[in-house]
Scaffold this motif. Structure first.
Motif, PDB file in Angstrom:
ATOM      1  N   LYS A  88       0.834  -1.202   0.000  1.00 19.86           N
ATOM      2  CA  LYS A  88       0.000   0.000   0.000  1.00 19.86           C
ATOM      3  C   LYS A  88       0.873   1.260   0.000  1.00 19.86           C
ATOM      4  O   LYS A  88       0.362   2.363  -0.006  1.00 19.86           O
ATOM      5  N   SER A  89       2.196   1.069   0.019  1.00 21.86           N
ATOM      6  CA  SER A  89       3.129   2.183   0.151  1.00 21.86           C
ATOM      7  C   SER A  89       3.746   2.557  -1.190  1.00 21.86           C
ATOM      8  O   SER A  89       3.943   1.712  -2.049  1.00 21.86           O
ATOM      9  N   SER A  90       4.087   3.828  -1.314  1.00 22.61           N
ATOM     10  CA  SER A  90       4.799   4.280  -2.504  1.00 22.61           C
ATOM     11  C   SER A  90       6.299   4.026  -2.316  1.00 22.61           C
ATOM     12  O   SER A  90       6.764   3.749  -1.212  1.00 22.61           O
ATOM     13  N   PHE A  91       7.027   4.149  -3.407  1.00 21.52           N
ATOM     14  CA  PHE A  91       8.471   3.928  -3.348  1.00 21.52           C
ATOM     15  C   PHE A  91       9.142   4.941  -2.427  1.00 21.52           C
ATOM     16  O   PHE A  91      10.050   4.596  -1.670  1.00 21.52           O
ATOM     17  N   THR A  92       8.700   6.192  -2.452  1.00 22.43           N
ATOM     18  CA  THR A  92       9.306   7.204  -1.576  1.00 22.43           C
ATOM     19  C   THR A  92       9.065   6.885  -0.105  1.00 22.43           C
ATOM     20  O   THR A  92       9.918   7.153   0.740  1.00 22.43           O
ATOM     21  N   GLU A  93       7.908   6.306   0.212  1.00 24.86           N
ATOM     22  CA  GLU A  93       7.640   5.898   1.595  1.00 24.86           C
ATOM     23  C   GLU A  93       8.555   4.748   2.011  1.00 24.86           C
ATOM     24  O   GLU A  93       9.032   4.714   3.146  1.00 24.86           O
TER      25      GLU A  93
END
Length: 108
Positions: A88-93
């Motif tokens: 559910k997370s983006s790469f930046t997260e």
């Protein structure tokens, strides 16, 4: 710098006696070693089907590559295990969460 995956018996040793660091996106286990060995793990029980597991491992691998480019870490055997929230997370997260591990290592 080339990184080797740990030997099979190293996993049991890591999970039993290794140090731990955990966020909502991953869990890290490590022990000091002679060289840096990194494994990226995504369990079908936690993450789900093959597509989701591969995405989770890809995110962890690329975040590791980007953050570890110019850092010289002491030799360790490391397992980064994906947690349920990674998909559910983006790469930046993922990068931001992995930076916390690098900061924790720098403090100790």
């Amino acid at each position: 710098m080339e990184y080797q995956p740990p030997e099979q018996e190293a996993y049991a040793r890591l999970y039993k006696a290794g140090k731990r660091f955990s966020t909502g996106i991953y869990k890290a286990y490590w022990l000091p070693g002679n060289r840096t060995e990194v494994a990226f793990v995504a369990s079908s029980k936690v993450i789900g089907n093959a597509v989701a597991r591969n995405r989770a491992k890809r995110l962890l691998r690329e975040a590791w590559r980007r953050l570890n480019k110019n850092k010289s870490l002491p030799p360790r055997t490391i397992v980064l295990s994906a947690a349920r929230e990674i998909n559910k997370s983006s790469f930046t997260e993922v990068i931001a969460e992995l930076e916390k591990l690098f900061i924790a290592w720098a403090v100790k």
